[in-house]
Design an enzyme around this catalytic site. Structure first.
Site, mmCIF file in Angstrom:
data_model
loop_
_atom_site.group_PDB
_atom_site.id
_atom_site.type_symbol
_atom_site.label_atom_id
_atom_site.label_comp_id
_atom_site.label_asym_id
_atom_site.label_seq_id
_atom_site.Cartn_x
_atom_site.Cartn_y
_atom_site.Cartn_z
ATOM 1 N N TYR A 15 15.279 -3.707 0.676
ATOM 2 C CA TYR A 15 15.003 -2.409 0.052
ATOM 3 C C TYR A 15 16.141 -1.424 0.294
ATOM 4 C CZ TYR A 15 10.241 -4.057 -0.594
ATOM 5 O OH TYR A 15 9.143 -4.772 -0.982
ATOM 6 N N HIS A 62 -1.619 -8.271 -6.059
ATOM 7 C CA HIS A 62 -0.176 -8.481 -6.098
ATOM 8 C C HIS A 62 0.256 -9.943 -6.004
ATOM 9 C CE1 HIS A 62 4.030 -7.542 -5.602
ATOM 10 N NE2 HIS A 62 4.068 -8.027 -4.380
ATOM 11 N N ASP A 121 7.606 -11.288 -6.490
ATOM 12 C CA ASP A 121 8.021 -10.054 -5.836
ATOM 13 C C ASP A 121 9.543 -10.050 -5.645
ATOM 14 O OD1 ASP A 121 6.929 -7.557 -4.298
ATOM 15 O OD2 ASP A 121 8.172 -8.572 -2.802
#
Length: 289
Positions: A204, A267, A97
């Site tokens: 982010y 994920h 990730d």
């Protein structure tokens, strides 16, 4: 396992380590922390010096102020200095990730640090940019980034004992049987560390490709087009965040590539199917090049 702190790039990063030998460095993603790798650390500490770090902003590592403290160039410098502070010039780099995004960038800016690369559900920077531009499904799957960039998103994610994150990650994991109540408590404790969630979401807020409509047309400029070191990608094909088409065309950017697609896995394959993943990793690492 032994734990400690190292000072790199003006921050103190918490790490956990075990074993002796060649350095195997683990980089977690959102919303995890070092513990995300405990199955792999138990297995590979038999043969390697395994180190799993809490990346800046996470768990009990330092949480510097300001979105600019989480720019990609700074995150990459953290990893370079981590490798050096453990007395090495290169390592086997294992990442997932957001940790994978940092690892890919390191691989295409300072490849000499990466002897072998093992990636979990972290799209390649070139193919991800392509998919964001050309694939409406990937743009839709990535819309959550806009929510995470909101100034109040960290507060919302922590409401009701981090209910939204639990619904996203730990509750499905408990239903499938690969996470325990104890595991969930460890994650909640890490999320609740002072300023942790705000810092985690600053990753982010610092990215340069959202909103997609404004940014994806800009060409991605990295010093290298081809990564030469052996690379293993383990990919859960039921990952809601990333379209499987991110794997298409990777041979144009990676010279020595092995891909394992895990059917029905979400994920975090290393969490969900650790024994299968560990065998894939061991086969890759023991392959004679």
């Amino acid at each position: 396992m032994n734990e400690g702190y190292v000072k790199v790039n003006d921050v103190n990063l918490h790490y956990v380590t075990e074993g002796e030998g060649e350095l195997m460095l683990f980089l977690h993603g959102f919303p995890y922390f070092w513990y995300n790798w405990h199955h792999q650390m138990e297995e590979f500490s038999k043969d390697y010096r395994v180190v799993a770090v809490d990346m800046r902003g996470y768990n009990v590592s330092d949480k510097p102020e300001g979105i600019s403290s989480y720019d990609m160039s700074i995150l990459v410098e953290d990893v370079k200095q981590l490798i050096e502070v453990f007395g090495e010039k290169e390592c086997i780099l294992v990442a997932h990730d957001w940790g994978g995004a940092v690892a890919w960038t390191l691989a295409y800016t300072a490849p000499e640090y990466v002897k072998k690369l093992i990636m979990f559900d972290a799209p390649h920077p070139y193919t991800f940019r392509r998919e964001l531009e050309e694939n409406p499904g990937q743009r839709e799957a990535s819309r959550y980034m806009g929510y995470f960039q909101r100034a109040d998103s960290h507060e919302a994610l922590l409401e009701n004992n981090a209910e939204r994150l639990r619904k996203m990650m730990t509750i499905p994991g408990k239903k499938k049987g690969y996470l325990s109540e104890e595991d969930e408590e460890k994650y909640i404790e890490a999320w609740m560390q002072p300023d942790a969630m705000k810092s985690m979401l600053n990753y982010y807020r610092a990215i340069s490709f959202y909103p997609f409509e404004e940014h994806v047309q800009k060409p991605l400029e990295l010093p290298y087009q081809m990564f030469e070191s052996p690379t293993l990608i383990i990919w859960g094909d039921a990952d809601p965040a990333f379209e499987n088409s991110n794997l298409d065309g990777l041979e144009d950017y990676i010279r020595d590539l092995t891909i394992h697609r895990m059917e029905g896995v979400s994920h975090a394959p290393h969490h969900e199917k650790p024994h299968v993943v560990n065998q894939y990793m061991r086969n890759f690492l023991e392959k004679k090049n």
